[in-house]
Each structure stands twice: as structure tokens, then as C-alpha cells.
Write a protein that holds these residues in place. Structure first.
Motif, PDB file in Angstrom:
ATOM      1  N   GLY A   1       6.198  -1.162  -3.424  1.00 30.12           N
ATOM      2  CA  GLY A   1       5.206  -2.475  -3.611  1.00 30.12           C
ATOM      3  C   GLY A   1       6.232  -3.241  -3.840  1.00 30.12           C
ATOM      4  O   GLY A   1       5.620  -5.014  -3.276  1.00 30.12           O
TER       5      GLY A   1
ATOM      6  N   LEU B   1       1.456  -1.017   0.016  1.00 24.41           N
ATOM      7  CA  LEU B   1      -0.038  -0.144  -0.062  1.00 24.41           C
ATOM      8  C   LEU B   1       1.410   1.289   0.001  1.00 24.41           C
ATOM      9  O   LEU B   1       0.527   2.515  -1.247  1.00 24.41           O
ATOM     10  CB  LEU B   1      -1.173  -0.131   1.058  1.00 24.41           C
TER      11      LEU B   1
ATOM     12  N   SER C   1       0.808   3.682  -3.090  1.00 24.33           N
ATOM     13  CA  SER C   1       0.496   5.647  -2.847  1.00 24.33           C
ATOM     14  C   SER C   1       1.405   6.591  -3.602  1.00 24.33           C
ATOM     15  O   SER C   1       1.271   7.654  -3.443  1.00 24.33           O
ATOM     16  CB  SER C   1       0.767   5.673  -0.900  1.00 24.33           C
TER      17      SER C   1
END
Length: 215
Positions: A147, A87, A91
Motif C-alpha cells: 500500500g 487497494l 486487501s
């Protein structure tokens, strides 16, 4: 075991490196803006990542903290941290993409500070040109790596070695053994030395026995 340790260390180092790169990119200039106002001089502004993507700093710092948590977390917590890392990376990528695709809007805060003009449409109208530097792309790369590291944690974390408590267990066992030995000695002393009372002592004296002599 050695390969599992290397796997764990490698993922933690990747998370640290990617988060540090995102934090470095955030401090650099992301957009060079030319602002034109009627009846005033042309302004040339350098917009840093702190203005174009202010959330990147918190995301990068969270990634650094997450790397530290991974070093001591158990298997179940590692899964949660891996999801959180994915996450965070997403972002960071989203923040960089927004700055790249709309640099004028990303520069709105700097333009308002320089000209006093507010309102998204008014700010965009004053921007004559907005050139993106390589730094938002570097931040995008950092987000992708963050990620990817999160996905790697999800896939491999169950093979990582956990924090050891071997030395604590040895100390606890030694303490328990000592307590058991002390208890055994105490029980043996109780068995080998039966309790004496005053009546037995007087009877012994009447028979000419020394009451201080161990029985």
C-alpha cells in the motif's frame, strides 16, 4: 534524469519485493490448531495461508503483474496503477488481520477436511486452541509495504521517465527522407527528360538527326 530513473526503479522493486513476500507468506503455516471431538482423538492441524487467507495469492500475483505494467505505463496509467496497488495492499492487510483476530474461523476449512464437521459455529466449538504463527504478521507487513508503494507511485509517478521511442523516430525520419529524395530525383528526371513522341522522331529523321540521341 538519472534520479528519476532510480525513483522509478526503486518503486517497482519495492512492489515486486512486497508482492513476493506476501506470496511467500501465503505458502507457510499461519495457525496451529488443536481440535477436540467427543469420543474421538485430538487432532493437531497446521493451517497454511492458502486455507486461512486464500485470496492473498491472487492479490500477490496481481501485485507482481502490476510491477511489470508500471515499467511501461505512461503518466496517466501510472496513477490508475498506483490506486490499484493501494487497494491490493489494503486487501492483503485485511486478509491477514482477519486471520490474526479470528484464527479459529480462519482454520474452518482445514478443520472441516479433518473432521467432516461443517458449519461455522460447529467448527469453532471443536477448536480447543488456535495459535497464530509469525507468518500472518509478515503478510500484514507485506500488505502495508504494498500500500505504501502505491502511495509512492501516486506521488512521484509524474516525475518518472517514460518509455522512449527515439530509435523508432529516427528510422521513420530516415524513411521519410529517403522517400522525399526519391520523389525529388523522379521529379528532376521528369523535368530533365521531356517526353518524346513518334512525330518528333520522324521530323528528326527527315532532318538527318538520330532519334536515340538525348535531347
Amino acid at each position: 534524469m538519472a534520479s528519476a530513473r532510480r525513483l522509478k526503479l526503486g518503486h517497482i522493486l519495492v512492489v515486486l519485493a512486497a508482492s513476493g513476500l506476501a506470496l511467500l507468506a501465503w505458502t507457510q503455516v499461519w495457525v496451529n490448531v488443536i481440535v477436540e471431538q467427543s469420543g474421538s482423538a485430538v487432532h493437531s492441524l497446521e493451517v497454511s495461508g492458502s486455507t486461512a487467507a486464500p485470496g492473498v495469492t491472487a492479490l500477490a500475483l496481481a501485485g507482481l503483474a502490476l510491477a511489470g505494467a508500471l515499467s511501461i505505463a505512461g503518466p496517466g496509467i501510472r496513477v490508475v496503477l498506483g490506486l490499484l496497488q493501494v487497494l491490493l495492499g489494503f486487501s492483503v492487510c485485511l486478509s491477514a488481520i482477519l486471520a490474526v483476530t479470528d484464527p479459529a474461523a480462519a482454520s474452518a476449512g482445514a478443520v472441516t477436511d479433518a473432521t467432516g464437521i461443517s458449519g461455522a459455529d460447529s467448527v469453532v466449538d471443536t477448536v480447543a486452541s488456535a495459535a497464530v504463527t509469525p507468518w500472518p504478521f509478515i503478510a500484514l507487513l507485506a500488505g502495508v509495504v504494498m500500500g505504501g508503494a502505491g502511495v509512492g507511485v501516486l506521488v512521484t509517478s509524474r516525475r518518472w521517465p517514460g518509455p522512449t521511442s527515439r530509435y523508432q523516430a529516427v528510422r521513420f525520419e530516415a524513411a521519410e527522407s529517403a522517400e522525399a529524395t526519391d520523389a525529388g530525383d523522379s521529379d528532376a528526371a521528369d523535368v530533365s527528360a521531356p517526353e518524346r513522341d513518334a512525330i518528333d522522331d520522324w521530323d528528326g529523321l527527315s532532318r538527318g538527326e538520330d532519334p536515340t540521341t538525348p535531347q
